[in-house]
Every structure is written in structure tokens, then in C-alpha cells.
Design a protein around this motif. Structure first.
Motif, PDB file in Angstrom:
ATOM      1  N   PHE A  76      -6.592  -0.633   4.012  1.00 34.93           N
ATOM      2  CA  PHE A  76      -6.060  -1.953   3.664  1.00 34.93           C
ATOM      3  C   PHE A  76      -5.879  -2.777   4.932  1.00 34.93           C
ATOM      4  N   GLU A  77      -5.855  -4.113   4.723  1.00 34.23           N
ATOM      5  CA  GLU A  77      -5.611  -5.024   5.841  1.00 34.23           C
ATOM      6  C   GLU A  77      -5.018  -6.320   5.307  1.00 34.23           C
ATOM      7  N   LYS A  78      -4.021  -6.823   6.039  1.00 28.09           N
ATOM      8  CA  LYS A  78      -3.402  -8.097   5.663  1.00 28.09           C
ATOM      9  C   LYS A  78      -2.894  -8.783   6.924  1.00 28.09           C
ATOM     10  N   ARG A  79      -3.386 -10.005   7.138  1.00 24.99           N
ATOM     11  CA  ARG A  79      -3.002 -10.796   8.313  1.00 24.99           C
ATOM     12  C   ARG A  79      -3.123  -9.989   9.603  1.00 24.99           C
ATOM     13  N   GLY A  80      -4.232  -9.277   9.744  1.00 27.39           N
ATOM     14  CA  GLY A  80      -4.497  -8.532  10.961  1.00 27.39           C
ATOM     15  C   GLY A  80      -3.847  -7.167  11.031  1.00 27.39           C
ATOM     16  N   ARG A  81      -3.014  -6.837  10.085  1.00 28.90           N
ATOM     17  CA  ARG A  81      -2.363  -5.526  10.066  1.00 28.90           C
ATOM     18  C   ARG A  81      -3.178  -4.559   9.213  1.00 28.90           C
ATOM     19  N   GLU A  82      -3.607  -3.466   9.811  1.00 29.86           N
ATOM     20  CA  GLU A  82      -4.424  -2.484   9.107  1.00 29.86           C
ATOM     21  C   GLU A  82      -3.588  -1.266   8.737  1.00 29.86           C
ATOM     22  N   LEU A  83      -3.830  -0.755   7.533  1.00 30.27           N
ATOM     23  CA  LEU A  83      -3.135   0.435   7.041  1.00 30.27           C
ATOM     24  C   LEU A  83      -4.127   1.388   6.387  1.00 30.27           C
ATOM     25  N   LYS A  84      -3.929   2.670   6.598  1.00 29.37           N
ATOM     26  CA  LYS A  84      -4.668   3.695   5.870  1.00 29.37           C
ATOM     27  C   LYS A  84      -3.643   4.568   5.144  1.00 29.37           C
ATOM     28  N   VAL A  85      -3.831   4.693   3.846  1.00 32.04           N
ATOM     29  CA  VAL A  85      -2.852   5.420   3.042  1.00 32.04           C
ATOM     30  C   VAL A  85      -3.512   6.646   2.422  1.00 32.04           C
ATOM     31  N   PRO A 122       0.796  -1.227   0.000  1.00 33.15           N
ATOM     32  CA  PRO A 122       0.000   0.000   0.000  1.00 33.15           C
ATOM     33  C   PRO A 122       0.828   1.276   0.000  1.00 33.15           C
ATOM     34  N   GLN A 123       1.956   1.267   0.680  1.00 39.48           N
ATOM     35  CA  GLN A 123       2.778   2.482   0.739  1.00 39.48           C
ATOM     36  C   GLN A 123       3.290   2.912  -0.634  1.00 39.48           C
ATOM     37  N   ASP A 124       3.369   1.965  -1.584  1.00 37.58           N
ATOM     38  CA  ASP A 124       3.837   2.297  -2.928  1.00 37.58           C
ATOM     39  C   ASP A 124       2.879   3.241  -3.652  1.00 37.58           C
ATOM     40  N   LEU A 179      -9.097  -2.921 -17.303  1.00 38.69           N
ATOM     41  CA  LEU A 179      -8.445  -2.530 -16.064  1.00 38.69           C
ATOM     42  C   LEU A 179      -7.620  -3.702 -15.542  1.00 38.69           C
ATOM     43  N   ILE A 180      -6.593  -3.370 -14.759  1.00 36.71           N
ATOM     44  CA  ILE A 180      -5.752  -4.365 -14.095  1.00 36.71           C
ATOM     45  C   ILE A 180      -5.818  -4.091 -12.599  1.00 36.71           C
ATOM     46  N   ARG A 181      -5.854  -5.171 -11.814  1.00 37.16           N
ATOM     47  CA  ARG A 181      -5.959  -5.021 -10.366  1.00 37.16           C
ATOM     48  C   ARG A 181      -4.601  -5.127  -9.703  1.00 37.16           C
ATOM     49  N   ALA A 182      -4.451  -4.411  -8.598  1.00 37.43           N
ATOM     50  CA  ALA A 182      -3.225  -4.466  -7.811  1.00 37.43           C
ATOM     51  C   ALA A 182      -3.582  -4.598  -6.332  1.00 37.43           C
ATOM     52  N   LEU A 183      -2.633  -5.083  -5.560  1.00 38.36           N
ATOM     53  CA  LEU A 183      -2.771  -5.179  -4.098  1.00 38.36           C
ATOM     54  C   LEU A 183      -3.966  -6.035  -3.667  1.00 38.36           C
ATOM     55  N   ASP A 184      -4.266  -7.087  -4.432  1.00 38.83           N
ATOM     56  CA  ASP A 184      -5.392  -7.961  -4.079  1.00 38.83           C
ATOM     57  C   ASP A 184      -5.274  -8.486  -2.657  1.00 38.83           C
ATOM     58  N   ASP A 185      -4.075  -8.866  -2.263  1.00 40.01           N
ATOM     59  CA  ASP A 185      -3.883  -9.500  -0.957  1.00 40.01           C
ATOM     60  C   ASP A 185      -4.027  -8.524   0.202  1.00 40.01           C
ATOM     61  N   TRP A 186      -4.119  -7.241  -0.092  1.00 38.54           N
ATOM     62  CA  TRP A 186      -4.300  -6.235   0.951  1.00 38.54           C
ATOM     63  C   TRP A 186      -5.759  -5.750   1.048  1.00 38.54           C
ATOM     64  N   CYS A 187      -6.610  -6.222   0.173  1.00 37.57           N
ATOM     65  CA  CYS A 187      -8.001  -5.744   0.140  1.00 37.57           C
ATOM     66  C   CYS A 187      -8.914  -6.721   0.868  1.00 37.57           C
ATOM     67  N   ALA A 188      -8.943  -6.613   2.174  1.00 40.54           N
ATOM     68  CA  ALA A 188      -9.776  -7.486   3.010  1.00 40.54           C
ATOM     69  C   ALA A 188     -11.238  -7.049   2.927  1.00 40.54           C
ATOM     70  N   PRO A 189     -12.172  -7.963   3.203  1.00 40.73           N
ATOM     71  CA  PRO A 189     -13.597  -7.621   3.099  1.00 40.73           C
ATOM     72  C   PRO A 189     -14.026  -6.575   4.137  1.00 40.73           C
ATOM     73  N   PHE A 190     -14.940  -5.722   3.712  1.00 45.60           N
ATOM     74  CA  PHE A 190     -15.650  -4.813   4.612  1.00 45.60           C
ATOM     75  C   PHE A 190     -16.941  -5.488   5.053  1.00 45.60           C
ATOM     76  N   SER A 191     -17.431  -5.110   6.229  1.00 48.47           N
ATOM     77  CA  SER A 191     -18.725  -5.625   6.664  1.00 48.47           C
ATOM     78  C   SER A 191     -19.806  -5.108   5.725  1.00 48.47           C
ATOM     79  N   GLY A 192     -20.834  -5.916   5.491  1.00 49.60           N
ATOM     80  CA  GLY A 192     -21.867  -5.557   4.515  1.00 49.60           C
ATOM     81  C   GLY A 192     -22.716  -4.370   4.956  1.00 49.60           C
ATOM     82  N   TYR A 193     -23.509  -3.886   4.007  1.00 44.83           N
ATOM     83  CA  TYR A 193     -24.393  -2.759   4.286  1.00 44.83           C
ATOM     84  C   TYR A 193     -25.564  -3.188   5.156  1.00 44.83           C
ATOM     85  N   HIS A 194     -26.006  -2.237   5.991  1.00 40.62           N
ATOM     86  CA  HIS A 194     -27.162  -2.457   6.860  1.00 40.62           C
ATOM     87  C   HIS A 194     -28.142  -1.293   6.690  1.00 40.62           C
TER      88      HIS A 194
END
Length: 247
Positions: free
Chosen positions: A158-167, A134-136, A208-223
């Protein structure tokens, strides 16, 4: 009326009045009966505040199925990225991610968890290396989103293996809606951060091409949420059931 010790009868004027007004009383009785029937038919206006993604992906498909069967129900959708006070603004309900719903509200899940996607056009990534972490993104032209609830520009999450990042990213373009961000990415003007389902067709067709797939953890659904003290009308109850997620 003409009264005697043995009877009461209408006068000539009374007969005329009865002749003219009698049918009107029948019409009034018929209209009152019709109103009684309408009480059993869902009717009324429902005002909902929601974000653009939830409106397009969840609310709109449900409404196109529900409303043709209930012509007396009216729905007003207001697209608003702010965390609106639905009581103060006189909305019947709002839509938020599960983690954003206040504890004193009734919350009904209306959609599955979902992922965001970092995407760019093939020609963009041909001249700029794909980010590996994500920092890239800080050295890329990123298409920003302005959200009032975040005090300005939205920091990509972003989140990966419990590590959360905001860029916090930079770029030439800032929008406050989804369609323009997608169009800018397709036009090779930068990298966008968009709901996965919104870009799937473009990924499949190679636009389009996707990047950082492994850092895009699911968000909780809409309510869908509304005050716990609210007494739902039959129309509102129908809308809730039409939106309720059963996955």
C-alpha cells in the motif's frame, strides 16, 4: 558419357538417368525457391515467461489478433511467479513490472500503470467492519497469495501520500493463482487483494465491495524484457510491436 574429339553426349544409361532424375532436379529447384520465400515470412517458436495477470490482461488479447495472420509463428507462454533467469532457462523474453526489470535488459512497456483492489463480498463486510487503514487487515480473514520470489506469502503493498506499507495478512486460504482468490472472495470466504480491472465487473454488479481505495496507489506497468545482445528474429519483432503499449 560418350566423348569424342568434337562432342560429349550421354550414353544410353546416361539418357535413362537424365530422363528419370531431370524432373527431380526441377522439384528441388522449386523447393529451394519456396524456402527463399519463407525466409521473408515470420516463423519460429517464441518462449515467454510471465505472470498470470499479464498473460490474461495483455498477452492473450494481443496474441488473438496477431497469430491468425502469421500461421508459422508459435508462442509458448509459461506462467511463473518466480523471477526467472530467461537466459539460463532459454526463454526468448519475460514479462515483469517495470521496477523489476534488470538494467542490462531491453525493456518494452506493454501495459499501463494499474492499481490493486482490496475486495470482499457484501455479506462478509456485513459481519466484519470494512478496514479503514491497511493495519486493520490483520484482524480480517484474508485470502493469501504464495509467491516464490517473496520467500513465501506475499505481503500486501500500500501507499498513501508517499508513505509505503507492506502488511502480512492471515486467513484460512492460500493460493498461487488469481482465479481461485477471486472465487474465494465471491464465496464470502474472506478479503482478497486483486488487480482492479479483474474485479471491476463484480464491483459494478454489487457482488464485491472495495475497501482501502485511497491506499491502493498505481504500480508501474508491465514490460516485456529480453537480453540486449539478442538479435530479434522477424517473428519476435512482430510480437514486440503487437505488445508495445501506445497509450
Amino acid at each position: 558419357m560418350t566423348r569424342t574429339t568434337r562432342s560429349v553426349a550421354p550414353t544410353e544409361a546416361g539418357e535413362r538417368l537424365l530422363h528419370n532424375l531431370g524432373p527431380r532436379f526441377d522439384e528441388i529447384d522449386a523447393e529451394l525457391a519456396a524456402l527463399s520465400e519463407l525466409r521473408d515470412k515470420p516463423a519460429g517458436t517464441i518462449r515467454v515467461t510471465t505472470g498470470e495477470h499479464a498473460a490474461e490482461a495483455i498477452l492473450w488479447p494481443a496474441l488473438t489478433k496477431l497469430l491468425p495472420h502469421y500461421p508459422d509463428i508459435k508462442v509458448e507462454l509459461i506462467i511463473d511467479y518466480g523471477l526467472t533467469n530467461i537466459v539460463a532457462e532459454r526463454y526468448d523474453a519475460g514479462v515483469r513490472l517495470g521496477e523489476q526489470v534488470a538494467k542490462d535488459m531491453v525493456a518494452v512497456r506493454i501495459g499501463p500503470d494499474f492499481c490493486m483492489a482490496v475486495v470482499g463480498a457484501p455479506s462478509y463486510f456485513a459481519r466484519r467492519p470494512k478496514p479503514k487503514k491497511p493495519q486493520d487487515l490483520t484482524v480480517h480473514d484474508c485470502i493469501n497469495l504464495r509467491l516464490p520470489t517473496y520467500g513465501g506469502l506475499y505481503a500486501w503493498e500500500f501507499e498513501k501520500r508517499g508513505r509505503e506499507l507492506k502488511v502480512r495478512v492471515e486467513g484460512q486460504l492460500v493460493f498461487n493463482n488469481m482465479a481461485l482468490r477471486l472465487n474465494a472472495a465471491l464465496a464470502r470466504l474472506g478479503v482478497a487483494y486483486l488487480p482492479e480491472e479483474r474485479v471491476q465487473v463484480h464491483l459494478a454488479k454489487g457482488r464485491l465491495i472495495r475497501a482501502l481505495d485511497d491506499w491502493c496507489a498505481p504500480f508501474s506497468g508491465y514490460h516485456l524484457y529480453y537480453p540486449s545482445r539478442r538479435q530479434p528474429t522477424s517473428a519476435f519483432a512482430l510480437l514486440v510491436e503487437a505488445l508495445r503499449y501506445r497509450g
